[in-house]
Design an enzyme around this catalytic site. Structure first.
Site, short mmCIF file in Angstrom:
data_model
loop_
_atom_site.label_atom_id
_atom_site.label_comp_id
_atom_site.label_asym_id
_atom_site.label_seq_id
_atom_site.Cartn_x
_atom_site.Cartn_y
_atom_site.Cartn_z
N ASN A 11 0.87 -1.18 0.00
CA ASN A 11 0.00 0.00 0.00
C ASN A 11 0.91 1.22 0.00
OD1 ASN A 11 -1.80 2.04 0.40
ND2 ASN A 11 -2.47 1.38 2.44
N LYS A 13 0.10 4.20 -0.34
CA LYS A 13 -0.57 5.40 0.20
C LYS A 13 -0.32 6.58 -0.75
CE LYS A 13 -0.33 3.37 4.75
NZ LYS A 13 -0.24 3.53 6.19
N HIS A 99 -9.69 1.25 5.00
CA HIS A 99 -8.41 1.51 5.68
C HIS A 99 -8.64 2.55 6.78
CE1 HIS A 99 -4.29 2.71 6.41
NE2 HIS A 99 -3.93 1.59 5.81
N GLU A 101 -6.99 5.02 7.53
CA GLU A 101 -6.77 6.40 7.05
C GLU A 101 -8.00 6.92 6.31
OE1 GLU A 101 -2.96 5.55 5.30
OE2 GLU A 101 -2.15 5.30 7.32
N GLU A 169 -5.51 -4.52 10.77
CA GLU A 169 -4.52 -3.45 10.92
C GLU A 169 -4.84 -2.64 12.18
OE1 GLU A 169 -2.36 -2.38 7.00
OE2 GLU A 169 -4.04 -1.04 7.27
N GLY A 175 2.36 2.83 10.97
CA GLY A 175 3.34 3.91 10.87
C GLY A 175 4.02 4.30 12.17
N SER A 210 3.23 -1.53 10.53
CA SER A 210 4.67 -1.52 10.80
C SER A 210 5.37 -2.83 10.44
CB SER A 210 4.95 -1.15 12.26
OG SER A 210 4.51 0.18 12.52
P1 13P Z 1 2.90 0.89 7.74
O1 13P Z 1 3.42 -0.41 7.21
O2 13P Z 1 3.61 2.08 7.19
O3 13P Z 1 2.78 0.87 9.22
O4 13P Z 1 1.40 1.03 7.17
C1 13P Z 1 0.54 -0.03 7.32
C2 13P Z 1 -0.66 0.21 6.51
O5 13P Z 1 -1.46 1.07 6.83
C3 13P Z 1 -0.86 -0.61 5.31
O6 13P Z 1 -2.13 -0.45 4.79
#
Ligand code: 13P
Length: 248
Positions: A11, A13, A99, A101, A169, A175, A210
């Site tokens: 991902n 992002k 997600h 986010e 997640e 993150g 992470s």
């Molecule tokens: P990170 O791997 O940067 O923590 O992000 C995880 C994530 O949100 C994948 O969709």
């Protein structure tokens, strides 16, 4: 090793410009090509702007293409939105939905996500549905309730099992460099399968939050974990491939 074919998803992002994104996609595709035949599925979900270019870069390789979010109607007056069918036009096979986010960053409700899941499956996409608790929910001991509520409210009645992946997640692990212990991931994955009922045995359940080359082996040593959804560590081809190697 997991009973189900494993799945490793990048991902990206809101990262990647035209040149850097194509180079990264091509580097991942080259690594995957050299390792043929792959024993797992590999997907890149670039930002929407790069979908076409990344699709061209990975064409004919074992890497599949995905989107990061879509609207639930096929077309209409929705400025800035992209429909599932539009992602299909660009060669996508997968779509990430729900997600954190989107849920927390954009205030998306599970009801909206449910409509997206239905629309995306109808368009032929495999949905990667994300669920996960916040730090406050973890601390108050409500992880199981939150996961159950998000799952039940985000999955339509007529959900197509064959086109469904769930990604656990934890919001507090995204993150941050923090992660649940592998046994806690297993507990939640088993809960997800229980909530899914009959279809729980076939649906792939991924872990995300992470994930890095340093910790992927320990997470993926759990047979309950059918793969990983990788954010920042997927922005480096060698690092992403090192994570994926644990599934080969
Ligand atoms: P990170 O791997 O940067 O923590 O992000 C995880 C994530 O949100 C994948 O969709």
């Amino acid at each position: 090793m997991s009973k189900r074919r494993r799945l490793v998803v990048a991902n990206w992002k809101m990262y990647g410009r035209l040149t850097s994104g194509c180079v990264l996609a091509r580097d991942v595709a080259d690594l995957a090509e050299a390792a043929r035949p792959l024993n797992f599925d590999l997907v890149i979900c670039p930002p929407a702007t790069l979908t076409w270019a990344v699709g061209e870069a990975i064409l004919g390789t074992p890497v599949a293409l995905g989107g990061q979010d879509c609207h639930w109607v096929t077309h209409g007056a929705f400025t800035g939105d992209i429909s599932a069918a539009m992602f299909v036009d660009l060669g996508c096979k997968y779509i990430i939905l729900g997600h954190s986010e989107r849920r927390h960053g954009h205030g998306e409700s599970s009801e909206e996500i449910c409509k997206k899941v239905e629309a995306a499956q109808l368009a032929g996409l495999t949905v990667i549905l994300c669920v996960g608790e916040t730090a406050a929910e973890l601390e108050s001991g409500s992880t199981a309730d939150i996961i159950e509520k998000q799952l039940r409210e985000s999955l339509p009645q007529n959900v197509k099992t064959a086109n469904l992946v769930i990604a656990y997640e934890p919001v507090w692990a995204i993150g941050t460099g923090q992660q649940p212990a592998p046994e806690d991931v297993v507990t939640v994955h088993k809960l997800i399968r229980k909530i899914l009922g009959e279809i729980g045995e076939t649906v792939r359940v991924l872990y995300g939050g992470s994930v890095s080359p340093a910790n992927a082996a320990s997470i993926l040593s759990e047979t309950e974990v059918d793969g990983v959804l990788v954010g920042s560590a997927s922005l480096n081809a060698d690092g992403f491939w090192a994570i994926a190697q644990n599934c080969q």
